[in-house]
Design a protein around this motif. Structure first.
Motif, PDB file in Angstrom:
ATOM      1  N   SER A 112      -3.516   2.649  -2.935  1.00 45.69           N
ATOM      2  CA  SER A 112      -2.965   1.815  -1.890  1.00 45.69           C
ATOM      3  C   SER A 112      -2.962   2.398  -0.446  1.00 45.69           C
ATOM      4  O   SER A 112      -2.960   3.521   0.117  1.00 45.69           O
ATOM      5  N   ARG A 113      -3.236   1.556   0.295  1.00 47.34           N
ATOM      6  CA  ARG A 113      -3.850   1.640   2.065  1.00 47.34           C
ATOM      7  C   ARG A 113      -3.155   0.796   2.521  1.00 47.34           C
ATOM      8  O   ARG A 113      -2.946  -0.296   3.031  1.00 47.34           O
ATOM      9  N   TRP A 114      -2.010   1.226   4.085  1.00 49.59           N
ATOM     10  CA  TRP A 114      -1.507   0.621   5.027  1.00 49.59           C
ATOM     11  C   TRP A 114      -1.915   0.648   6.479  1.00 49.59           C
ATOM     12  O   TRP A 114      -2.733   2.310   7.154  1.00 49.59           O
ATOM     13  N   THR A 115      -1.903   0.267   7.363  1.00 51.50           N
ATOM     14  CA  THR A 115      -1.661   0.053   8.709  1.00 51.50           C
ATOM     15  C   THR A 115      -0.575  -0.093   9.060  1.00 51.50           C
ATOM     16  O   THR A 115       0.005  -0.851   8.736  1.00 51.50           O
ATOM     17  N   ALA A 116      -0.573   1.565  10.046  1.00 49.92           N
ATOM     18  CA  ALA A 116       0.859   0.262  10.899  1.00 49.92           C
ATOM     19  C   ALA A 116       0.402   1.649  12.405  1.00 49.92           C
ATOM     20  O   ALA A 116       0.101   2.529  12.752  1.00 49.92           O
ATOM     21  N   ARG A 117       1.593   0.806  13.092  1.00 47.06           N
ATOM     22  CA  ARG A 117       1.445   1.772  14.726  1.00 47.06           C
ATOM     23  C   ARG A 117       2.960   3.131  14.975  1.00 47.06           C
ATOM     24  O   ARG A 117       3.091   3.149  13.704  1.00 47.06           O
ATOM     25  N   ALA A 118       1.489   4.532  15.292  1.00 44.79           N
ATOM     26  CA  ALA A 118       2.399   4.856  15.059  1.00 44.79           C
ATOM     27  C   ALA A 118       3.719   4.855  15.988  1.00 44.79           C
ATOM     28  O   ALA A 118       4.914   5.970  15.421  1.00 44.79           O
ATOM     29  N   GLY A 119       3.964   4.295  17.025  1.00 43.76           N
ATOM     30  CA  GLY A 119       5.507   3.999  17.418  1.00 43.76           C
ATOM     31  C   GLY A 119       6.073   3.350  15.938  1.00 43.76           C
ATOM     32  O   GLY A 119       7.788   3.393  16.287  1.00 43.76           O
ATOM     33  N   ASP A 120       5.924   2.888  14.884  1.00 46.65           N
ATOM     34  CA  ASP A 120       6.464   2.585  14.637  1.00 46.65           C
ATOM     35  C   ASP A 120       6.815   3.085  12.914  1.00 46.65           C
ATOM     36  O   ASP A 120       7.899   2.716  12.068  1.00 46.65           O
ATOM     37  N   VAL A 174      -1.496  10.411   5.501  1.00 45.85           N
ATOM     38  CA  VAL A 174      -1.696   9.589   7.068  1.00 45.85           C
ATOM     39  C   VAL A 174      -2.120   9.707   8.397  1.00 45.85           C
ATOM     40  O   VAL A 174      -2.050  11.469   8.563  1.00 45.85           O
ATOM     41  N   TRP A 175      -2.914   9.004   8.295  1.00 45.01           N
ATOM     42  CA  TRP A 175      -4.292  10.163   9.397  1.00 45.01           C
ATOM     43  C   TRP A 175      -3.831   8.535  10.477  1.00 45.01           C
ATOM     44  O   TRP A 175      -3.683   8.092  10.899  1.00 45.01           O
ATOM     45  N   ARG A 176      -4.412   9.921  12.004  1.00 46.81           N
ATOM     46  CA  ARG A 176      -4.738   9.404  12.687  1.00 46.81           C
ATOM     47  C   ARG A 176      -6.102   8.538  13.039  1.00 46.81           C
ATOM     48  O   ARG A 176      -7.438   9.318  14.241  1.00 46.81           O
ATOM     49  N   ARG A 177      -6.606   7.352  12.485  1.00 53.30           N
ATOM     50  CA  ARG A 177      -7.647   7.463  12.682  1.00 53.30           C
ATOM     51  C   ARG A 177      -7.734   5.711  11.618  1.00 53.30           C
ATOM     52  O   ARG A 177      -6.434   5.463  11.165  1.00 53.30           O
ATOM     53  N   THR A 178      -8.241   4.485  12.170  1.00 54.69           N
ATOM     54  CA  THR A 178      -8.422   3.904  11.423  1.00 54.69           C
ATOM     55  C   THR A 178      -9.007   3.593  10.126  1.00 54.69           C
ATOM     56  O   THR A 178      -9.269   4.370  10.077  1.00 54.69           O
ATOM     57  N   PRO A 179      -8.767   2.441   9.217  1.00 56.85           N
ATOM     58  CA  PRO A 179      -9.431   2.360   7.861  1.00 56.85           C
ATOM     59  C   PRO A 179     -10.604   2.492   7.970  1.00 56.85           C
ATOM     60  O   PRO A 179     -12.118   3.204   7.656  1.00 56.85           O
ATOM     61  N   VAL A 204      -2.546   2.953  16.062  1.00 52.48           N
ATOM     62  CA  VAL A 204      -3.154   2.227  14.704  1.00 52.48           C
ATOM     63  C   VAL A 204      -3.280   3.833  13.344  1.00 52.48           C
ATOM     64  O   VAL A 204      -3.934   4.739  13.395  1.00 52.48           O
ATOM     65  N   LEU A 205      -2.067   4.021  12.687  1.00 49.32           N
ATOM     66  CA  LEU A 205      -2.259   4.587  11.890  1.00 49.32           C
ATOM     67  C   LEU A 205      -3.444   4.305  10.340  1.00 49.32           C
ATOM     68  O   LEU A 205      -2.708   3.148   9.895  1.00 49.32           O
ATOM     69  N   THR A 206      -3.461   4.906   9.244  1.00 49.80           N
ATOM     70  CA  THR A 206      -3.673   4.607   8.129  1.00 49.80           C
ATOM     71  C   THR A 206      -3.237   5.349   7.282  1.00 49.80           C
ATOM     72  O   THR A 206      -3.091   6.499   7.410  1.00 49.80           O
ATOM     73  N   ILE A 207      -2.403   5.126   6.445  1.00 58.73           N
ATOM     74  CA  ILE A 207      -1.335   5.735   4.795  1.00 58.73           C
ATOM     75  C   ILE A 207      -2.569   5.130   3.897  1.00 58.73           C
ATOM     76  O   ILE A 207      -2.724   3.975   4.062  1.00 58.73           O
ATOM     77  N   GLU A 208      -1.982   5.949   3.131  1.00 59.98           N
ATOM     78  CA  GLU A 208      -3.024   6.106   1.523  1.00 59.98           C
ATOM     79  C   GLU A 208      -1.211   6.171   1.451  1.00 59.98           C
ATOM     80  O   GLU A 208      -0.970   8.236   0.876  1.00 59.98           O
TER      81      GLU A 208
END
Length: 115
Positions: A61-69, A8-13, A106-110
């Motif tokens: 596999s890759r997702w984006t989500a907000r930190a608050g969620d 999980v990164w604190r960056r956009t894709p 916005v976080l990027t999750i791989e």
């Protein structure tokens, strides 16, 4: 399947793709999960409209989500750690950086398939 490695990164894709090797300072968490339902927490976020899946291949596999969620799910370790600790290996956990994330970040999750 051997399991998944999550990051999980604190960056956009787009930011990750521009600077693939300079992202370590933005890493919030990284772990391996051999639990059968390792991806369920992400599926639930997508179904609730709180995440978007961008890639499905497993490499990654890759997702984006907000930190608050998302970050409250990682507060005590991986989303699957409770009751499945023997399936989870925490590699990197940056709670200070997680706490500093604004809810709208916005976080990027791989997730990389470890097969």
């Amino acid at each position: 399947m051997l399991g998944w490695e999550f990051t999980v990164w604190r960056r956009t894709p787009e930011e990750l793709d521009r600077d693939r090797y300079g992202h370590s300072a933005a890493t919030l968490a990284r772990w391996e999960d051999r639990h059968v339902g390792a991806l369920n927490w992400l599926t639930e976020l997508v179904e609730a409209g709180k995440a978007e899946q961008l890639a499905v291949s497993g490499y990654p596999s890759r997702w984006t989500a907000r930190a608050g969620d998302t970050l409250h799910l990682l507060a005590d370790g991986s989303p699957n750690q409770a009751g499945n600790a023997h399936h989870v290996r925490l590699i990197e956990w940056n709670t200070d950086l997680m706490a500093a994330c604004p809810a709208d970040q916005v976080l990027t999750i791989e997730a990389w398939d470890q097969s």
